[in-house]
Design a protein around this motif. Structure first.
Motif, PDB file in Angstrom:
ATOM      1  N   ALA A  17       3.708   6.697   2.679  1.00  0.00           N
ATOM      2  CA  ALA A  17       2.315   6.677   2.215  1.00  0.00           C
ATOM      3  C   ALA A  17       1.471   5.769   3.104  1.00  0.00           C
ATOM      4  O   ALA A  17       0.347   6.120   3.481  1.00  0.00           O
ATOM      5  CB  ALA A  17       2.247   6.212   0.766  1.00  0.00           C
ATOM      6  N   PHE A  18       2.009   4.616   3.479  1.00  0.00           N
ATOM      7  CA  PHE A  18       1.256   3.698   4.335  1.00  0.00           C
ATOM      8  C   PHE A  18       0.990   4.301   5.704  1.00  0.00           C
ATOM      9  O   PHE A  18      -0.149   4.382   6.148  1.00  0.00           O
ATOM     10  CB  PHE A  18       1.976   2.354   4.494  1.00  0.00           C
ATOM     11  CG  PHE A  18       1.302   1.493   5.525  1.00  0.00           C
ATOM     12  CD1 PHE A  18       0.095   0.874   5.246  1.00  0.00           C
ATOM     13  CD2 PHE A  18       1.834   1.341   6.790  1.00  0.00           C
ATOM     14  CE1 PHE A  18      -0.559   0.120   6.208  1.00  0.00           C
ATOM     15  CE2 PHE A  18       1.201   0.591   7.758  1.00  0.00           C
ATOM     16  CZ  PHE A  18      -0.006  -0.025   7.469  1.00  0.00           C
ATOM     17  N   TYR A  19       2.030   4.717   6.414  1.00  0.00           N
ATOM     18  CA  TYR A  19       1.857   5.184   7.788  1.00  0.00           C
ATOM     19  C   TYR A  19       1.062   6.487   7.871  1.00  0.00           C
ATOM     20  O   TYR A  19       0.274   6.678   8.798  1.00  0.00           O
ATOM     21  CB  TYR A  19       3.201   5.283   8.509  1.00  0.00           C
ATOM     22  CG  TYR A  19       3.669   3.911   8.954  1.00  0.00           C
ATOM     23  CD1 TYR A  19       3.180   3.348  10.124  1.00  0.00           C
ATOM     24  CD2 TYR A  19       4.544   3.158   8.179  1.00  0.00           C
ATOM     25  CE1 TYR A  19       3.563   2.082  10.519  1.00  0.00           C
ATOM     26  CE2 TYR A  19       4.925   1.884   8.572  1.00  0.00           C
ATOM     27  CZ  TYR A  19       4.430   1.356   9.740  1.00  0.00           C
ATOM     28  OH  TYR A  19       4.796   0.079  10.130  1.00  0.00           O
ATOM     29  N   PHE A  23      -2.751   5.904   9.491  1.00  0.00           N
ATOM     30  CA  PHE A  23      -2.896   6.428  10.843  1.00  0.00           C
ATOM     31  C   PHE A  23      -2.959   7.944  10.933  1.00  0.00           C
ATOM     32  O   PHE A  23      -2.947   8.503  12.027  1.00  0.00           O
ATOM     33  CB  PHE A  23      -1.756   5.902  11.726  1.00  0.00           C
ATOM     34  CG  PHE A  23      -1.623   4.407  11.648  1.00  0.00           C
ATOM     35  CD1 PHE A  23      -2.669   3.575  12.014  1.00  0.00           C
ATOM     36  CD2 PHE A  23      -0.467   3.831  11.162  1.00  0.00           C
ATOM     37  CE1 PHE A  23      -2.572   2.198  11.903  1.00  0.00           C
ATOM     38  CE2 PHE A  23      -0.352   2.446  11.059  1.00  0.00           C
ATOM     39  CZ  PHE A  23      -1.408   1.627  11.428  1.00  0.00           C
ATOM     40  N   GLY A  24      -3.015   8.622   9.797  1.00  0.00           N
ATOM     41  CA  GLY A  24      -3.135  10.071   9.801  1.00  0.00           C
ATOM     42  C   GLY A  24      -1.897  10.788  10.318  1.00  0.00           C
ATOM     43  O   GLY A  24      -1.998  11.909  10.816  1.00  0.00           O
ATOM     44  N   LEU A  25      -0.727  10.177  10.211  1.00  0.00           N
ATOM     45  CA  LEU A  25       0.504  10.801  10.679  1.00  0.00           C
ATOM     46  C   LEU A  25       0.980  11.833   9.663  1.00  0.00           C
ATOM     47  O   LEU A  25       0.603  11.790   8.496  1.00  0.00           O
ATOM     48  CB  LEU A  25       1.582   9.742  10.909  1.00  0.00           C
ATOM     49  CG  LEU A  25       1.185   8.610  11.865  1.00  0.00           C
ATOM     50  CD1 LEU A  25       2.329   7.622  12.015  1.00  0.00           C
ATOM     51  CD2 LEU A  25       0.751   9.151  13.210  1.00  0.00           C
ATOM     52  N   THR A  26       1.819  12.745  10.123  1.00  0.00           N
ATOM     53  CA  THR A  26       2.359  13.772   9.235  1.00  0.00           C
ATOM     54  C   THR A  26       3.879  13.793   9.330  1.00  0.00           C
ATOM     55  O   THR A  26       4.456  13.505  10.383  1.00  0.00           O
ATOM     56  CB  THR A  26       1.816  15.177   9.595  1.00  0.00           C
ATOM     57  OG1 THR A  26       2.135  15.459  10.965  1.00  0.00           O
ATOM     58  CG2 THR A  26       0.319  15.260   9.404  1.00  0.00           C
ATOM     59  N   VAL A  27       4.495  14.131   8.216  1.00  0.00           N
ATOM     60  CA  VAL A  27       5.950  14.235   8.171  1.00  0.00           C
ATOM     61  C   VAL A  27       6.367  15.523   8.860  1.00  0.00           C
ATOM     62  O   VAL A  27       5.858  16.593   8.540  1.00  0.00           O
ATOM     63  CB  VAL A  27       6.457  14.229   6.712  1.00  0.00           C
ATOM     64  CG1 VAL A  27       7.958  14.477   6.661  1.00  0.00           C
ATOM     65  CG2 VAL A  27       6.090  12.924   6.021  1.00  0.00           C
ATOM     66  N   THR A  28       7.278  15.410   9.825  1.00  0.00           N
ATOM     67  CA  THR A  28       7.778  16.598  10.519  1.00  0.00           C
ATOM     68  C   THR A  28       9.253  16.864  10.232  1.00  0.00           C
ATOM     69  O   THR A  28       9.717  17.980  10.430  1.00  0.00           O
ATOM     70  CB  THR A  28       7.547  16.499  12.038  1.00  0.00           C
ATOM     71  OG1 THR A  28       7.971  15.219  12.506  1.00  0.00           O
ATOM     72  CG2 THR A  28       6.072  16.679  12.361  1.00  0.00           C
ATOM     73  N   ARG A  29       9.983  15.853   9.772  1.00  0.00           N
ATOM     74  CA  ARG A  29      11.382  16.049   9.368  1.00  0.00           C
ATOM     75  C   ARG A  29      11.761  14.975   8.356  1.00  0.00           C
ATOM     76  O   ARG A  29      11.248  13.864   8.398  1.00  0.00           O
ATOM     77  CB  ARG A  29      12.347  15.934  10.557  1.00  0.00           C
ATOM     78  CG  ARG A  29      12.331  17.131  11.452  1.00  0.00           C
ATOM     79  CD  ARG A  29      13.526  17.169  12.356  1.00  0.00           C
ATOM     80  NE  ARG A  29      13.397  16.169  13.421  1.00  0.00           N
ATOM     81  CZ  ARG A  29      14.290  15.995  14.378  1.00  0.00           C
ATOM     82  NH1 ARG A  29      15.380  16.719  14.414  1.00  0.00           N
ATOM     83  NH2 ARG A  29      14.111  15.100  15.320  1.00  0.00           N
ATOM     84  N   ALA A  87      -6.535   1.220   7.854  1.00  0.00           N
ATOM     85  CA  ALA A  87      -5.242   0.543   7.746  1.00  0.00           C
ATOM     86  C   ALA A  87      -5.235  -0.437   6.575  1.00  0.00           C
ATOM     87  O   ALA A  87      -4.269  -0.490   5.803  1.00  0.00           O
ATOM     88  CB  ALA A  87      -4.910  -0.177   9.053  1.00  0.00           C
ATOM     89  N   LEU A  88      -6.305  -1.197   6.417  1.00  0.00           N
ATOM     90  CA  LEU A  88      -6.383  -2.148   5.304  1.00  0.00           C
ATOM     91  C   LEU A  88      -6.394  -1.429   3.957  1.00  0.00           C
ATOM     92  O   LEU A  88      -5.731  -1.847   3.010  1.00  0.00           O
ATOM     93  CB  LEU A  88      -7.615  -3.043   5.452  1.00  0.00           C
ATOM     94  CG  LEU A  88      -7.579  -4.015   6.637  1.00  0.00           C
ATOM     95  CD1 LEU A  88      -8.919  -4.710   6.791  1.00  0.00           C
ATOM     96  CD2 LEU A  88      -6.438  -5.023   6.490  1.00  0.00           C
ATOM     97  N   ALA A  89      -7.114  -0.326   3.881  1.00  0.00           N
ATOM     98  CA  ALA A  89      -7.153   0.454   2.637  1.00  0.00           C
ATOM     99  C   ALA A  89      -5.779   1.021   2.287  1.00  0.00           C
ATOM    100  O   ALA A  89      -5.452   1.177   1.106  1.00  0.00           O
ATOM    101  CB  ALA A  89      -8.176   1.579   2.758  1.00  0.00           C
ATOM    102  N   ALA A  90      -4.966   1.299   3.307  1.00  0.00           N
ATOM    103  CA  ALA A  90      -3.626   1.849   3.078  1.00  0.00           C
ATOM    104  C   ALA A  90      -2.605   0.764   2.729  1.00  0.00           C
ATOM    105  O   ALA A  90      -1.494   1.074   2.328  1.00  0.00           O
ATOM    106  CB  ALA A  90      -3.158   2.627   4.309  1.00  0.00           C
ATOM    107  N   GLY A  91      -2.985  -0.512   2.898  1.00  0.00           N
ATOM    108  CA  GLY A  91      -2.082  -1.594   2.524  1.00  0.00           C
ATOM    109  C   GLY A  91      -1.701  -2.561   3.621  1.00  0.00           C
ATOM    110  O   GLY A  91      -0.882  -3.451   3.404  1.00  0.00           O
ATOM    111  N   ALA A  92      -2.272  -2.418   4.821  1.00  0.00           N
ATOM    112  CA  ALA A  92      -1.993  -3.370   5.895  1.00  0.00           C
ATOM    113  C   ALA A  92      -2.557  -4.736   5.521  1.00  0.00           C
ATOM    114  O   ALA A  92      -3.488  -4.844   4.718  1.00  0.00           O
ATOM    115  CB  ALA A  92      -2.611  -2.891   7.207  1.00  0.00           C
TER     116      ALA A  92
END
Length: 134
Positions: A17-19, A23-29, A87-92
């Protein structure tokens, strides 16, 4: 050769959830309940579940409060303020307010698991402002 970046975390769902949020990353595996591969950066990022207190390198035990490590990653952005806010909103956690240098701006942060990272916004010629030609 390829470069893979592995980050040990105690809670896979929270780390994902954080990453993804920061940073707008997506799960690929997915690797069962033990890890996940994230895409969206020039290298794959792997979040690996490792319990706090488990043995890491040498005799050092994993800890997830804020800690210093000689290896960290820098994320380059074109808009430091917007990326910092996300990043701060996501928990950094912000370690130091952004500073400006001849090469650009930098903010020092940590993820929710104590792993440090920096946000960079290059200005002018970026690092070429301080690096003599070879």
């Amino acid at each position: 050769m390829d470069l893979l970046v592995n980050i040990d975390v105690p809670d896979l769902a929270a780390a994902e959830a954080f990453y993804c949020g920061a940073f707008g990353l997506t799960v690929t595996r997915r690797f069962g309940e033990g890890g996940v591969e994230l895409s969206g950066l020039p290298v794959k990022l792997y979040l690996l579940v490792k319990a706090a207190g488990s043995l890491g390198a040498g005799q050092d035990r994993r800890r997830y409060e804020r800690h210093w490590t000689p290896v960290h990653f820098d994320l380059v952005t074109e808009d430091l303020e917007a990326t910092l806010a996300r990043a701060l909103a996501a928990g950094a956690r912000l370690d130091a307010q952004p500073t400006t240098h001849s090469w650009g701006r930098i903010a020092l942060l940590a993820d929710p698991f104590g792993n440090g990272f920096c946000l960079l916004q290059f200005l002018g010629r970026g690092y070429d402002e301080i690096a003599p030609a070879l």
